[in-house]
Scaffold this motif. Structure first.
Motif, mmCIF file in Angstrom:
data_model
loop_
_atom_site.group_PDB
_atom_site.id
_atom_site.type_symbol
_atom_site.label_atom_id
_atom_site.label_comp_id
_atom_site.label_asym_id
_atom_site.label_seq_id
_atom_site.Cartn_x
_atom_site.Cartn_y
_atom_site.Cartn_z
ATOM 1 N N ARG A 137 0.841 -1.202 0.000
ATOM 2 C CA ARG A 137 0.000 0.000 0.000
ATOM 3 C C ARG A 137 0.879 1.257 0.000
ATOM 4 N NH1 ARG A 137 -2.510 -1.305 4.152
ATOM 5 N NH2 ARG A 137 -3.996 -2.644 3.110
ATOM 6 N N GLU A 138 1.949 1.226 0.785
ATOM 7 C CA GLU A 138 2.871 2.362 0.839
ATOM 8 C C GLU A 138 3.497 2.609 -0.540
ATOM 9 O OE1 GLU A 138 7.145 3.531 2.880
ATOM 10 O OE2 GLU A 138 5.958 1.947 3.826
ATOM 11 N N PHE A 139 3.948 1.557 -1.203
ATOM 12 C CA PHE A 139 4.536 1.704 -2.531
ATOM 13 C C PHE A 139 3.499 2.242 -3.515
ATOM 14 C CE2 PHE A 139 5.994 0.054 -6.696
ATOM 15 C CZ PHE A 139 7.183 0.777 -6.773
ATOM 16 N N ALA A 140 2.277 1.738 -3.432
ATOM 17 C CA ALA A 140 1.202 2.195 -4.317
ATOM 18 C C ALA A 140 0.939 3.689 -4.131
ATOM 19 C CB ALA A 140 -0.068 1.390 -4.038
ATOM 20 N N GLU A 141 0.917 4.139 -2.894
ATOM 21 C CA GLU A 141 0.696 5.563 -2.637
ATOM 22 C C GLU A 141 1.826 6.409 -3.192
ATOM 23 O OE1 GLU A 141 0.034 5.670 1.594
ATOM 24 O OE2 GLU A 141 -1.934 4.736 1.398
ATOM 25 N N LEU A 142 3.047 5.928 -3.119
ATOM 26 C CA LEU A 142 4.183 6.646 -3.700
ATOM 27 C C LEU A 142 4.042 6.747 -5.217
ATOM 28 C CD1 LEU A 142 7.092 5.071 -1.605
ATOM 29 C CD2 LEU A 142 6.263 7.443 -1.462
ATOM 30 N N ILE A 143 3.574 5.675 -5.845
ATOM 31 C CA ILE A 143 3.348 5.707 -7.297
ATOM 32 C C ILE A 143 2.313 6.776 -7.637
ATOM 33 C CG2 ILE A 143 2.375 4.438 -9.268
ATOM 34 C CD1 ILE A 143 3.572 1.880 -8.075
ATOM 35 N N GLY A 144 1.177 6.719 -6.954
ATOM 36 C CA GLY A 144 0.089 7.658 -7.235
ATOM 37 C C GLY A 144 0.466 9.104 -6.953
ATOM 38 N N LYS A 145 1.031 9.361 -5.791
ATOM 39 C CA LYS A 145 1.415 10.730 -5.425
ATOM 40 C C LYS A 145 2.520 11.271 -6.313
ATOM 41 C CE LYS A 145 -0.077 10.368 -0.645
ATOM 42 N NZ LYS A 145 0.328 10.142 0.746
ATOM 43 N N GLY A 146 3.332 10.378 -6.869
ATOM 44 C CA GLY A 146 4.397 10.798 -7.769
ATOM 45 C C GLY A 146 3.918 11.057 -9.186
ATOM 46 N N GLY A 147 2.622 10.846 -9.440
ATOM 47 C CA GLY A 147 2.069 11.076 -10.768
ATOM 48 C C GLY A 147 2.397 9.971 -11.759
ATOM 49 N N HIS A 148 2.766 8.808 -11.242
ATOM 50 C CA HIS A 148 3.136 7.682 -12.093
ATOM 51 C C HIS A 148 1.908 6.828 -12.425
ATOM 52 C CE1 HIS A 148 7.226 8.805 -11.244
ATOM 53 N NE2 HIS A 148 7.068 8.589 -9.957
ATOM 54 N N GLN B 298 -4.758 4.326 -7.240
ATOM 55 C CA GLN B 298 -5.924 5.098 -7.661
ATOM 56 C C GLN B 298 -6.325 6.126 -6.595
ATOM 57 O OE1 GLN B 298 -9.687 2.943 -8.462
ATOM 58 N NE2 GLN B 298 -9.423 3.727 -10.548
ATOM 59 N N ASP B 299 -6.332 5.714 -5.324
ATOM 60 C CA ASP B 299 -6.700 6.625 -4.239
ATOM 61 C C ASP B 299 -5.708 7.777 -4.079
ATOM 62 O OD1 ASP B 299 -8.847 4.947 -3.758
ATOM 63 O OD2 ASP B 299 -7.992 4.044 -1.941
ATOM 64 N N SER B 300 -4.493 7.602 -4.592
ATOM 65 C CA SER B 300 -3.451 8.634 -4.479
ATOM 66 C C SER B 300 -3.289 9.444 -5.763
ATOM 67 C CB SER B 300 -2.119 7.977 -4.116
ATOM 68 O OG SER B 300 -2.231 7.300 -2.889
ATOM 69 N N GLY B 301 -4.194 9.257 -6.704
ATOM 70 C CA GLY B 301 -4.189 10.076 -7.907
ATOM 71 C C GLY B 301 -3.451 9.511 -9.091
ATOM 72 N N GLY B 302 -2.988 8.270 -8.998
ATOM 73 C CA GLY B 302 -2.270 7.659 -10.117
ATOM 74 C C GLY B 302 -3.208 6.998 -11.106
ATOM 75 N N ARG B 303 -2.661 6.637 -12.228
ATOM 76 C CA ARG B 303 -3.390 5.982 -13.302
ATOM 77 C C ARG B 303 -3.198 4.481 -13.245
ATOM 78 N NH1 ARG B 303 -2.486 5.574 -18.691
ATOM 79 N NH2 ARG B 303 -4.499 5.650 -19.678
ATOM 80 N N LEU B 304 -4.219 3.720 -13.694
ATOM 81 C CA LEU B 304 -4.175 2.259 -13.712
ATOM 82 C C LEU B 304 -4.302 1.727 -15.126
ATOM 83 C CD1 LEU B 304 -6.672 1.366 -10.814
ATOM 84 C CD2 LEU B 304 -4.179 1.580 -10.681
ATOM 85 N N VAL B 305 -3.295 0.966 -15.551
ATOM 86 C CA VAL B 305 -3.354 0.276 -16.835
ATOM 87 C C VAL B 305 -3.181 -1.215 -16.544
ATOM 88 C CG1 VAL B 305 -2.273 -0.058 -19.086
ATOM 89 C CG2 VAL B 305 -2.426 2.247 -18.105
#
Length: 179
Positions: free
Chosen positions: A21-32, A52-59
């Motif tokens: 979850r921590e890594f996922a949030e870093l991805i999202g917050k980093g705009g990745h 997704q909850d941190s603003g990142g995109r999902l492919v």
């Protein structure tokens, strides 16, 4: 950066889901963008939710026999015909790869991406996120392969190991910026 993450679809306890979850949030917050196997179950769901909850995109790249488990609200979902096509598409869409905890499928994905890199078929950074020492045995095996001449590249050029989610993302960002 489009980051492919190979990981388990199993339901796991917090010692694995917390760092994921921590890594996922870093991805999202980093705009990745998260590029992943597309499943909406287990650790795959935890990571997709966090991005997704941190603003990142999902492919997502699912496969026909698992399409019923595909995440319905991904920004993009590709359905591959089989596992080989799925792996090829995941790797092709990514700028970098992170291998998180997982079983035989994740190990298969990890070894294939490293074999491709060994043969010069890609130059993408590959990081094993060694949560709770999960990949300590694999690191020891790789070190033995290197010391006994089985790797044509130095291990450090083939793969990096990170103990924390922040270290994993820092390695990717430094490598992708440099390359």
């Amino acid at each position: 950066m489009d980051i492919c993450v190979f990981l388990s679809a199993a339901d796991l306890d917090d010692r694995y889901t917390g760092p994921a979850r921590e890594f996922a949030e870093l991805i999202g917050k980093g705009g990745h963008t998260l590029v992943w196997g597309g499943s909406n179950v287990g650790l795959m769901k935890v990571v997709a939710d966090g991005v997704q909850d941190s603003g990142g995109r999902l492919v997502g790249v699912s496969v026909e026999f698992l399409a019923g488990k595909a995440r319905p609200d991904a920004d993009e979902m590709i359905i591959a015909a089989d596992l080989a096509e799925r792996k090829a598409r995941l790797i092709g869409l990514a700028d970098a790869v992170v291998i998180m905890v997982g079983g035989t499928g994740t190990l298969d994905e990890a070894t294939e991406i490293l074999e491709m890199k060994k043969h010069g078929l890609h130059r993408k950074p590959v990081v094993l996120l060694n949560t709770e020492g999960f990949y300590d045995g694999l690191l020891a095996q790789f070190e033995r392969m290197e010391s006994e001449g089985f790797l044509p590249l130095p291990l450090a050029e083939l793969v990096s190991f990170a103990d924390t989610p922040a270290d994993a993302l820092a390695l990717l960002e430094a490598t992708v910026r440099k390359g």
